[in-house]
Design a protein around this motif. Structure first.
Motif, PDB file in Angstrom:
ATOM      1  N   ASP A   1       0.822 -11.665  -3.988  1.00  0.00           N
ATOM      2  CA  ASP A   1       0.244 -10.777  -2.976  1.00  0.00           C
ATOM      3  C   ASP A   1       0.661 -11.336  -1.622  1.00  0.00           C
ATOM      4  O   ASP A   1       0.109 -12.330  -1.163  1.00  0.00           O
TER       5      ASP A   1
ATOM      6  N   SER B   1       3.514  -7.686  -4.715  1.00  0.00           N
ATOM      7  CA  SER B   1       2.736  -6.716  -3.956  1.00  0.00           C
ATOM      8  C   SER B   1       2.785  -7.198  -2.511  1.00  0.00           C
ATOM      9  O   SER B   1       2.025  -8.077  -2.114  1.00  0.00           O
TER      10      SER B   1
ATOM     11  N   HIS C   1       8.280  -4.355  -7.787  1.00  0.00           N
ATOM     12  CA  HIS C   1       7.532  -4.189  -6.546  1.00  0.00           C
ATOM     13  C   HIS C   1       6.462  -3.118  -6.712  1.00  0.00           C
ATOM     14  O   HIS C   1       6.748  -2.033  -7.203  1.00  0.00           O
ATOM     15  N   LYS C   2       5.264  -3.446  -6.300  1.00  0.00           N
ATOM     16  CA  LYS C   2       4.135  -2.519  -6.335  1.00  0.00           C
ATOM     17  C   LYS C   2       3.529  -2.438  -4.944  1.00  0.00           C
ATOM     18  O   LYS C   2       3.591  -3.402  -4.184  1.00  0.00           O
TER      19      LYS C   2
ATOM     20  N   ASP D   1       1.101  -2.703  -1.833  1.00  0.00           N
ATOM     21  CA  ASP D   1       0.174  -3.786  -1.544  1.00  0.00           C
ATOM     22  C   ASP D   1      -1.289  -3.403  -1.739  1.00  0.00           C
ATOM     23  O   ASP D   1      -2.136  -4.254  -1.940  1.00  0.00           O
TER      24      ASP D   1
ATOM     25  N   ALA E   1      -2.852  -4.922  -4.895  1.00  0.00           N
ATOM     26  CA  ALA E   1      -3.274  -6.328  -4.893  1.00  0.00           C
ATOM     27  C   ALA E   1      -4.728  -6.484  -4.445  1.00  0.00           C
ATOM     28  O   ALA E   1      -5.386  -7.447  -4.812  1.00  0.00           O
TER      29      ALA E   1
END
Length: 107
Positions: A8, A72, A99-100, A102, A105
């Protein structure tokens, strides 16, 4: 059991956790800003690499022991985040990072 690194990366700090697929935490680390928009690419990628190394060390693992990486990163919607892949490869992590947003998170 699969092992995952989850990062994160925020504007004020970066958190990294190494977990097993069953959910057990193996290592945890915090560091400086991981947001490439506010901190710049060099600082942000260094923060991600530093926290990953620290969490791996705490877990007693190396990058070769990791099956997946989830990033994230704050600002990921506005910048290309592939700049984080090379520092992770340099740590021996073969799996490309996923990639996710943010916001995930925070949950």
């Amino acid at each position: 059991m699969a092992r995952v690194v989850a990062v994160d990366g925020g504007g004020t700090s970066t958190r990294c956790v190494v977990v097993e697929s069953g959910g057990r935490c193996l290592g945890l680390a915090t560091g400086g800003s991981g947001n490439p928009v506010s901190a710049g690419w060099s600082s942000a990628s260094a923060a991600v690499a530093h926290t990953t190394v620290t969490a791996l060390t705490q877990a007693g693992l190396t990058g070769a022991d990791i099956d997946a990486v989830v990033l994230s990163i704050a600002g990921a919607g506005t910048v290309e985040t592939d700049g984080f892949a090379e520092p992770l490869r340099a740590l021996g992590i073969a799996s490309p990072p996923v990639h996710k947003p943010d916001i995930l998170a925070s949950y």
